[in-house]
Write a protein that holds these residues in place. Structure first.
Motif, short mmCIF file in Angstrom:
data_model
loop_
_atom_site.label_atom_id
_atom_site.label_comp_id
_atom_site.label_asym_id
_atom_site.label_seq_id
_atom_site.Cartn_x
_atom_site.Cartn_y
_atom_site.Cartn_z
N GLY A 190 0.91 -1.27 0.26
CA GLY A 190 0.02 -0.20 -0.08
C GLY A 190 0.59 0.72 0.36
N SER A 191 -0.24 2.57 0.21
CA SER A 191 0.81 3.57 -0.28
C SER A 191 2.12 3.65 1.59
CB SER A 191 -0.48 4.32 0.44
OG SER A 191 0.53 6.16 0.61
N THR A 275 4.40 5.77 -5.71
CA THR A 275 4.47 4.30 -6.09
C THR A 275 4.00 3.83 -4.96
OG1 THR A 275 6.33 4.72 -5.04
CG2 THR A 275 6.80 4.67 -7.55
N SER A 276 3.38 2.49 -4.45
CA SER A 276 3.06 1.86 -3.19
C SER A 276 4.38 0.27 -3.20
CB SER A 276 2.06 0.88 -4.07
OG SER A 276 0.28 1.44 -4.01
N ASN A 278 5.82 -2.68 -2.30
CA ASN A 278 4.99 -3.99 -2.73
C ASN A 278 5.95 -5.13 -1.60
OD1 ASN A 278 4.24 -6.82 -3.29
ND2 ASN A 278 4.41 -6.10 -5.02
N GLY A 298 -4.85 1.25 3.40
CA GLY A 298 -5.79 1.48 2.12
C GLY A 298 -7.02 1.84 2.00
N ARG A 301 -9.73 3.52 0.02
CA ARG A 301 -9.46 2.78 -1.31
C ARG A 301 -10.60 1.64 -0.93
NH1 ARG A 301 -4.10 2.38 -3.26
NH2 ARG A 301 -5.75 1.50 -5.57
N ALA A 341 -1.95 -0.53 -7.44
CA ALA A 341 -0.42 0.38 -7.01
C ALA A 341 -0.55 2.07 -7.27
CB ALA A 341 0.82 -0.12 -7.75
N GLU A 342 -0.26 3.05 -6.34
CA GLU A 342 0.16 3.95 -6.79
C GLU A 342 1.19 4.26 -8.06
OE1 GLU A 342 0.15 7.47 -3.87
OE2 GLU A 342 0.55 5.64 -2.87
N THR A 346 5.42 -0.55 -8.04
CA THR A 346 5.56 -0.23 -6.30
C THR A 346 7.32 -0.59 -6.35
OG1 THR A 346 5.77 -3.10 -7.10
CG2 THR A 346 3.60 -2.79 -6.89
#
Length: 356
Positions: A190-191, A275-276, A278, A298, A301, A341-342, A346
């Protein structure tokens, strides 16, 4: 000094974790509303974390979070399926608002929450005194990055778990697992947050509303999107230009840390790229270190994100549980996670830094 239970550690007498001691890691997933809670449980979450519809939690977006009735329904839904619900009370009230946080602790105990996630010492102290049977998790907002910090929270407030900030390398996580008096939870997907959580000043500098006190990095009332004749878009936070986007360029929710800025004549993501995190490839190493729980970020989300990400991590964890020696990263897992992902990117974030 209070008496604390070591039940979470079984019969290990609260001894530090031994390298290589593996646990069946719990999957903790976000629930920004009741449909997301149900989606997470149905997709395989062991626990979900949720917040009330106010500033007692760090995702206080309009239209997000739970009413009292919805939280009761969510807890019933989870408990009927053998799952848990944690209540996020992870912001920092000032002295004039403490009663609201105390009231939220009372509701958590009354409704049957399995734990609260808190950072403010006054909130933890109140829960310890008034509801000793209610488990207390130290929030990531508590910024506990050392064994002495974890030990203090354990000895003073009887915490049964601590969530580590997203600024530690994998080596630092491993060392903390060895010396921690309580099980540890880490963010898995996540973020990202570039700050030591609980100490961010960026949003409050621009808006005057602290994310640590008011529950939102970029309060919606300060966000302004502008459409231009050439199809480009720009976004401002309290009239401060944060970013500009090309017509087909994806744009996430604007925060100061992920904006693009002019630095010496060059415009780029000066603080952090969108970016996320991971950590899926690190799953065996985290398990071997003794990490107790993996957390998916999230709550802001949607249901599709929660369901898809939870299913992917559930599949990976189940495969590792069943055959740890032959576990390998599956391309399909990564492809599924990348979609959510943002910026469709990732990273391992601080986990992979060479210095530690």
């Amino acid at each position: 000094m209070i008496q604390v239970s070591t039940a979470a550690w079984g019969n290990r007498d609260n001894a530090p974790r031994t390298p290589g001691f593996e646990v069946s890691m719990q999957l903790v997933c976000p629930a920004g509303n009741l449909p997301a809670l149900q989606a997470a449980i149905d997709a395989g979450a062991d626990a979900v974390y949720a917040g009330f519809r106010d500033q007692t939690n760090a995702r206080a977006f309009p239209g997000l979070n739970f009413s009292d009735a919805e939280l009761r329904d969510g807890i019933a839904y989870a408990h009927q399926r053998g799952k848990q619900v944690y209540l996020a009370l992870n912001t920092y009230p000032d002295s004039t608002r403490l009663r609201q946080w105390y009231g939220a602790v009372d509701k958590a105990a009354e409704f049957g929450c399995d734990a609260i996630i808190a950072a403010e010492m006054a909130v933890l102290d109140y829960a310890t005194r008034m509801h000793p049977a209610l488990k207390r998790h130290l929030s990531v907002q508590g910024s506990a990055t050392t064994a002495p910090a974890l030990r203090y929270a354990y000895e003073r407030f009887g915490i049964s778990r601590a969530v580590l900030p997203r600024v530690l390398s994998i080596q630092q996580v491993e060392r903390l697992c060895e010396g921690s008096p309580v099980p540890l939870e880490v963010f898995a997907f996540g973020s990202l947050c570039i700050m030591v959580e609980g100490r961010c000043q960026l949003s409050s500098y621009v808006t005057g509303a602290s994310p640590n006190r008011h529950g939102v990095c970029s309060p919606a009332s300060f966000v302004r999107w502008e459409e231009h004749d050439d199809g480009r878009r720009s976004v401002r936070l309290n009239q401060v230009l944060i970013d500009k986007f090309e017509p087909a360029e994806p744009a996430g929710y604007p925060t100061v840390c992920k904006g693009r800025f002019d630095v010496g004549g060059e415009i780029f993501h000066a603080l952090e790229e969108p970016t996320s995190l991971n950590t899926l490839e690190l799953l065996p190493r985290l398990a071997q270190a003794g990490v107790a729980a993996l957390k998916i970020e999230g709550r802001q989300r949607g249901v599709a994100y929660v369901g898809s990400v939870t299913r992917t991590w559930r599949a990976a964890l189940d495969r590792y549980r069943d055959a740890p020696a032959s576990w390998s990263l599956q391309p399909g897992w990564q492809q599924s996670l990348s979609k959510h992902a943002e910026g469709h990117q990732t990273t391992l974030g601080p986990y992979h830094r060479s210095w530690h």
